[in-house]
Design an enzyme around this catalytic site. Structure first.
Site, PDB file in Angstrom:
ATOM      1  N   SER A 184     -11.013 -44.181   1.127  1.00 10.58           N
ATOM      2  CA  SER A 184      -9.681 -44.475   1.678  1.00 10.58           C
ATOM      3  C   SER A 184      -8.665 -44.117   0.594  1.00 10.58           C
ATOM      4  CB  SER A 184      -9.594 -45.974   1.973  1.00 10.58           C
ATOM      5  OG  SER A 184      -8.263 -46.377   2.199  1.00 10.58           O
TER       6      SER A 184
ATOM      7  N   TYR B 142     -11.343 -55.266  -0.443  1.00 10.64           N
ATOM      8  CA  TYR B 142     -11.427 -54.007   0.303  1.00 10.64           C
ATOM      9  C   TYR B 142     -11.056 -52.820  -0.587  1.00 10.64           C
ATOM     10  CZ  TYR B 142     -10.590 -50.294   3.642  1.00 10.64           C
ATOM     11  OH  TYR B 142     -10.628 -49.080   4.300  1.00 10.64           O
TER      12      TYR B 142
HETATM   13  N1  LIG Z   1      -8.220 -47.126   9.964  1.00 14.45           N
HETATM   14  C1  LIG Z   1      -7.733 -47.006   8.759  1.00 14.45           C
HETATM   15  O1  LIG Z   1      -6.509 -47.224   8.517  1.00 14.45           O
HETATM   16  C2  LIG Z   1      -8.611 -46.550   7.621  1.00 14.45           C
HETATM   17  C3  LIG Z   1      -7.985 -46.008   6.476  1.00 14.45           C
HETATM   18  C4  LIG Z   1      -8.786 -45.563   5.432  1.00 14.45           C
HETATM   19  C5  LIG Z   1     -10.151 -45.679   5.517  1.00 14.45           C
HETATM   20  N2  LIG Z   1     -10.740 -46.221   6.624  1.00 14.45           N
HETATM   21  C6  LIG Z   1     -12.198 -46.332   6.640  1.00 14.45           C
HETATM   22  O2  LIG Z   1     -12.692 -45.533   7.696  1.00 14.45           O
HETATM   23  C7  LIG Z   1     -13.948 -46.050   8.126  1.00 14.45           C
HETATM   24  C8  LIG Z   1     -13.940 -46.184   9.628  1.00 14.45           C
HETATM   25  O3  LIG Z   1     -12.978 -47.144   9.992  1.00 14.45           O
HETATM   26  P1  LIG Z   1     -12.142 -47.096  11.346  1.00 14.45           P
HETATM   27  O4  LIG Z   1     -10.722 -47.055  10.967  1.00 14.45           O
HETATM   28  O5  LIG Z   1     -12.680 -46.094  12.258  1.00 14.45           O
HETATM   29  O6  LIG Z   1     -12.443 -48.597  11.838  1.00 14.45           O
HETATM   30  P2  LIG Z   1     -12.984 -49.181  13.209  1.00 14.45           P
HETATM   31  O7  LIG Z   1     -12.283 -48.567  14.352  1.00 14.45           O
HETATM   32  O8  LIG Z   1     -12.921 -50.665  13.028  1.00 14.45           O
HETATM   33  O9  LIG Z   1     -14.488 -48.696  13.240  1.00 14.45           O
HETATM   34  C9  LIG Z   1     -15.448 -49.254  12.381  1.00 14.45           C
HETATM   35  C10 LIG Z   1     -16.819 -48.823  12.863  1.00 14.45           C
HETATM   36  O10 LIG Z   1     -17.788 -49.461  11.997  1.00 14.45           O
HETATM   37  C11 LIG Z   1     -18.701 -50.186  12.795  1.00 14.45           C
HETATM   38  N3  LIG Z   1     -19.166 -51.358  12.082  1.00 14.45           N
HETATM   39  C12 LIG Z   1     -18.420 -52.402  11.635  1.00 14.45           C
HETATM   40  N4  LIG Z   1     -19.203 -53.310  11.069  1.00 14.45           N
HETATM   41  C13 LIG Z   1     -20.477 -52.835  11.149  1.00 14.45           C
HETATM   42  C14 LIG Z   1     -21.740 -53.335  10.744  1.00 14.45           C
HETATM   43  N5  LIG Z   1     -21.863 -54.534  10.132  1.00 14.45           N
HETATM   44  N6  LIG Z   1     -22.848 -52.610  10.982  1.00 14.45           N
HETATM   45  C15 LIG Z   1     -22.748 -51.409  11.621  1.00 14.45           C
HETATM   46  N7  LIG Z   1     -21.574 -50.880  12.021  1.00 14.45           N
HETATM   47  C16 LIG Z   1     -20.455 -51.596  11.790  1.00 14.45           C
HETATM   48  C17 LIG Z   1     -17.926 -50.548  14.060  1.00 14.45           C
HETATM   49  O11 LIG Z   1     -18.762 -50.723  15.172  1.00 14.45           O
HETATM   50  P3  LIG Z   1     -19.319 -52.137  15.698  1.00 14.45           P
HETATM   51  O12 LIG Z   1     -18.167 -53.095  15.691  1.00 14.45           O
HETATM   52  O13 LIG Z   1     -19.816 -51.772  17.043  1.00 14.45           O
HETATM   53  O14 LIG Z   1     -20.412 -52.511  14.769  1.00 14.45           O
HETATM   54  C18 LIG Z   1     -17.111 -49.273  14.277  1.00 14.45           C
HETATM   55  O15 LIG Z   1     -17.900 -48.308  14.923  1.00 14.45           O
HETATM   56  C19 LIG Z   1     -14.132 -47.380   7.388  1.00 14.45           C
HETATM   57  O16 LIG Z   1     -14.998 -47.181   6.277  1.00 14.45           O
HETATM   58  C20 LIG Z   1     -12.726 -47.711   6.906  1.00 14.45           C
HETATM   59  O17 LIG Z   1     -12.745 -48.510   5.742  1.00 14.45           O
HETATM   60  C21 LIG Z   1      -9.993 -46.648   7.677  1.00 14.45           C
END
Ligand SMILES: NC(=O)c1ccc[n+]([C@@H]2O[C@H](COP(=O)([O-])OP(=O)(O)OC[C@H]3O[C@@H](n4cnc5c(N)ncnc54)[C@H](OP(=O)(O)O)[C@@H]3O)[C@@H](O)[C@H]2O)c1
Length: 262
Positions: free
Chosen positions: A142, A155
């Site tokens: 991130s 985080y």
């Molecule tokens: N959105 C942002 O602003 C942002 C910015 C920078 C980086 N990121 C990073 O990008 C990545 C993806 O995030 P996103 O934004 O797409 O978030 P998201 O929409 O909340 O998706 C997270 C995914 O991870 C899965 N997950 C969560 N806990 C889990 C567990 N214990 N075991 C297996 N799967 C799990 C969730 O599915 P289930 O709930 O079905 O398990 C979902 O598919 C993350 O690493 C996040 O830190 C996000």
């Protein structure tokens, strides 16, 4: 699965960036192994992508927050002779609030998923990639990786780990045929902010979030181009790079301001 078709394993593929990445791999005719906890969502995505792109999709409902999950997944795929050509460590979450008031589960859960599961999966799948002299690993960090994050201290620190670990590993595997890519999105419109409790932060409310589709496409392109460090959006690149030249106390104070609720 057909040995000629490449297979991508994507964690956190039931929504957000992981789901968008899954679609991009599917468009390029990769078979997929999709991992997340939500069984119904994953199964529906598997059916949709199989139907749309004629690929094979294996949905694995698994909580990577449980320490044995990475090994369990690895051994299950080994038993089924599924060779993973691309590993995408995308699953991750954040929690908002002062560290002293944060529950133990919230703290340790972030470390387990964002750091331990990512590191364990990388270790497990890297060996066979090195033997085959072929493979790609994409770790999702991130822009949070580049500075301390008051109000999301754990985080931000987990993402600093992902960045440091991935860049070091990328260096270690140079010339091996394996590529390690660290992808650093900025604020992105997914389920992340709601789960983290940051929807009302300055970052998400005032500065704004990018579309998950756009972000995933930038990450995918960077991975396929063999780049070690990939950003999405000029603004995010600038933020990450500029903090190197500012006093750390100032950077930390600005980081807090951005995270505060408005
Ligand atoms: N959105 C942002 O602003 C942002 C910015 C920078 C980086 N990121 C990073 O990008 C990545 C993806 O995030 P996103 O934004 O797409 O978030 P998201 O929409 O909340 O998706 C997270 C995914 O991870 C899965 N997950 C969560 N806990 C889990 C567990 N214990 N075991 C297996 N799967 C799990 C969730 O599915 P289930 O709930 O079905 O398990 C979902 O598919 C993350 O690493 C996040 O830190 C996000």
């Amino acid at each position: 699965m057909d040995s000629k078709t490449q297979t991508a394993l994507i964690t956190g593929a039931s929504g957000g960036i992981g789901y968008e990445l899954a679609k991009l791999f599917a468009q390029d005719h990769y078979d997929l192994v999709l991992v997340a906890r939500s069984t119904d969502k994953l199964n529906q995505i598997a059916v949709d992508l199989q139907g749309q792109f004629g690929i094979r999709v294996k949905a694995v409902a698994l909580d990577l927050g449980a320490p044995p999950a990475a090994r369990f997944l690895f051994e299950q795929l080994q038993r089924e002779n599924i060779v993973v050509d691309v590993l995408v460590n995308n699953a991750g979450f954040g929690g908002f609030g002062e560290f002293a008031g944060m529950g133990e589960q919230e703290i340790l859960g972030q470390i387990q998923l964002n750091i331990t599961a990512l590191t364990h999966l990388t270790r497990l799948f890297l060996s066979s990639m090195l033997e085959r002299r072929k493979g790609r690993i994409m770790n999702i960090a991130s822009t949070a990786a580049f500075q301390p994050g008051p109000l999301m201290a754990v985080y931000y620190a987990t993402k600093a780990y992902v960045l440091s670990f991935s860049e070091a590993l990328a260096n270690e595997v140079v010339g091996s045929g394996v590529v390690v890519c660290c992808f650093c999105p900025g604020a992105t419109d997914t389920g992340f902010a709601k789960r983290a409790g940051t929807q009302n932060s300055r970052l998400f409310k005032k500065i704004g979030a990018m579309k998950a589709e756009t972000v995933a496409r930038d990450g995918y392109r960077g991975l396929m181009a063999g780049r070690t460090l990939v950003f999405s959006g000029l603004q995010n690149w600038l933020v990450a790079e500029s903090v190197r030249f500012a006093p750390r106390k100032l950077v930390t104070a600005v980081s807090r301001w951005v995270a505060e609720k408005v």
